[in-house]
Design an enzyme around this catalytic site. Structure first.
Site, mmCIF file in Angstrom:
data_model
loop_
_atom_site.group_PDB
_atom_site.id
_atom_site.type_symbol
_atom_site.label_atom_id
_atom_site.label_comp_id
_atom_site.label_asym_id
_atom_site.label_seq_id
_atom_site.Cartn_x
_atom_site.Cartn_y
_atom_site.Cartn_z
ATOM 1 N N GLY A 221 0.830 -1.207 0.000
ATOM 2 C CA GLY A 221 0.000 0.000 0.000
ATOM 3 C C GLY A 221 0.856 1.245 0.000
ATOM 4 C CG ASN A 222 -0.132 4.660 -1.718
ATOM 5 O OD1 ASN A 222 -0.822 5.532 -1.197
ATOM 6 N ND2 ASN A 222 -0.515 4.011 -2.815
ATOM 7 N NE ARG A 223 3.990 8.431 4.860
ATOM 8 C CZ ARG A 223 4.911 9.365 5.058
ATOM 9 N NH1 ARG A 223 6.077 9.273 4.443
ATOM 10 N NH2 ARG A 223 4.677 10.378 5.859
#
Ligand code: CTP
Length: 418
Positions: A221-223
């Protein structure tokens, strides 16, 4: 010596004057929460209920929460001409909930109580947040009234879908008071003379970060927090647009008046965005789709190996949705907006890399964030440069994500050809 202003010399910003109209639906109780949000954030609120609203929530509640006397009819305090003064002096009039009856009266200019008189005298922006049963909302009479009001520049908020009075559910709920509050704030931020320049426009906004699954419980995933995309959706709705928000893994309430499609992976995001884009006037890709996904997804949870070795994960590249939308242009004249989070590197500055990305993606506008040091993620503020394919560059100084969203929509609206 530098002169310093004494506290009493510092010009006080006047409190925005809000008229909160409440008509007679069960959702009237939610307007108490909306009222609190206005008063606690420094607004001067005059509550104008209808007689039917007072059947649900009594005048003492409105008076206590607003700190002002409350009346539903025009015969109280006649010497102050309240049926004219309240509307004339307002910065915004919001009616929540707005019943089918109130919409009908507003559309036809009837004025048989204080609220309907106020609607006729108001020269400020007007926001109506309907709440009613699905059948009443969908009735051709109500829909015709909504269309009339929107054509006149009134913001009629699409009701939310969910539980209605009793056991049934469907479209017709009042959106969460916190979200109605945010929408009205966005209307106030634009000022009294700002046109509803997105009225009748269909826009698509993507928000959040995608997840690419390795197995049923793990993902890459990412932020991305989704805050900027949600601010874009909210401000577009406040400017009258019909908004579809494709939301990837964001834990925020749905903005008022916006239809939200929830997705998880880049492929789901792509499908949802392409489907909504077919008839859209503008698409803003504020989401952070993963550039890569695992080349295979295990059906079962991947177990640790006895010998302590780690599994190797192969990656494949995801489709570039922004480039695809820009290339295919489902609708002639649609404006396509991308975001670029850049840090700059040895090959070029943030703006050099962004200009190259704008050309590579083929979009009309690219909103460039300098993310050196992780500055933007999850923050309430943002600053950016909006690059145009026509060579333009608009610098937006550090401010709220809502403020940046307003400038992005200004740039989009400027590019509509019809
Ligand atoms: N984007 C997209 N599809 C992807 C990846 C990104 O539509 N698979 C969109 C994002 O929503 C954003 C824009 O492309 O609007 C820029 O994303 P960014 O990650 O900065 O671009 P990349 O093409 O991934 O470039 P880089 O090689 O710099 O990561």
């Amino acid at each position: 010596m530098t002169a310093r202003a004494r506290p009493e010399e510092v010009a006080q910003q006047p409190s925005p004057r809000v008229v909160l109209g409440v008509s007679g639906g069960i959702a009237a109780y939610k307007a108490c929460e909306l009222l609190r949000r206005f008063t606690e954030s420094g607004h001067d609120v005059t509550v104008v209920p209808t007689a039917a609203a007072l059947e649900f929530v009594g005048a003492p509640t409105w008076a206590a929460l607003s700190g002002k006397p409350v009346s539903a009819e025009v015969w109280t305090g006649v010497h102050e001409v309240p049926h004219v003064r309240i509307g004339q002096t307002a910065d915004v009039v919001v009616v929540a909930p707005a019943t089918a009856d109130l919409l009908a009266k507003a559309a036809h200019g009837l004025a048989d109580d204080l609220l309907t008189n106020t609607l006729l005298t108001a020269r400020c922006p007007v926001v109506l947040a309907p709440a009613m049963h699905t059948e009443m909302w969908e009735h051709p009479a109500t829909q015709a009234n909504v269309e009339t009001l929107r054509r006149r520049g009134v913001v009629v908020v699409e009701p939310a879908v969910g539980r209605l009075t009793g056991a049934d559910s469907g479209k017709g709920r009042l959106p969460e008071p916190a979200e109605v509050f945010e929408l009205v704030r966005a209307v106030l931020d634009r000022g009294a003379d700002a046109p509803q320049d997105l009225a009748g426009r269909k826009v698509v906004v993507s928000a959040g970060g995608t997840r690419e699954y390795l197995d049923p419980v793990r993902f890459l995933g990412n932020r991305s927090s989704g805050l900027q995309g949600y601010a874009l959706a909210r401000t577009a709705a406040a400017r009258g647009a019909h908004v579809t928000l494709v939301s990837a893994n964001v834990s925020l309430d749905a903005p008022a008046g916006v239809s939200v499609v929830h997705v998880e992976t880049t492929e789901e995001l792509r499908e949802a965005v392409l489907a909504a884009t077919a008839t859209a006037d503008a698409v803003v890709m504020a989401a952070a789709p993963a550039d890569f996904r695992p080349d295979s997804v295990s059906d079962a949870k991947i177990k640790k190996a006895e010998d302590g070795s780690a599994p190797s994960i192969g990656l494949v590249q995801n489709p570039d949705i922004l480039a695809e939308i820009s290339r295919d242009r489902a609708r002639d004249g649609a404006v396509v907006v991308g975001f670029a989070a850049e840090t700059g590197d040895v090959s070029g500055s943030v703006l050099d890399l962004a200009r190259a990305k704008l050309a590579r993606k083929g979009c009309d506008l690219l909103v460039v964030n300098d993310v050196s040091g992780g500055a933007v993620f999850g923050s309430a503020d943002n600053e950016a440069v909006i690059l145009g394919a026509d060579g333009s560059a608009v610098e937006v100084p550090r401010g709220t994500k809502a403020a940046l969203a307003q400038v992005i929509w200004d740039e989009v609206a400027r590019r509509f050809v019809d």
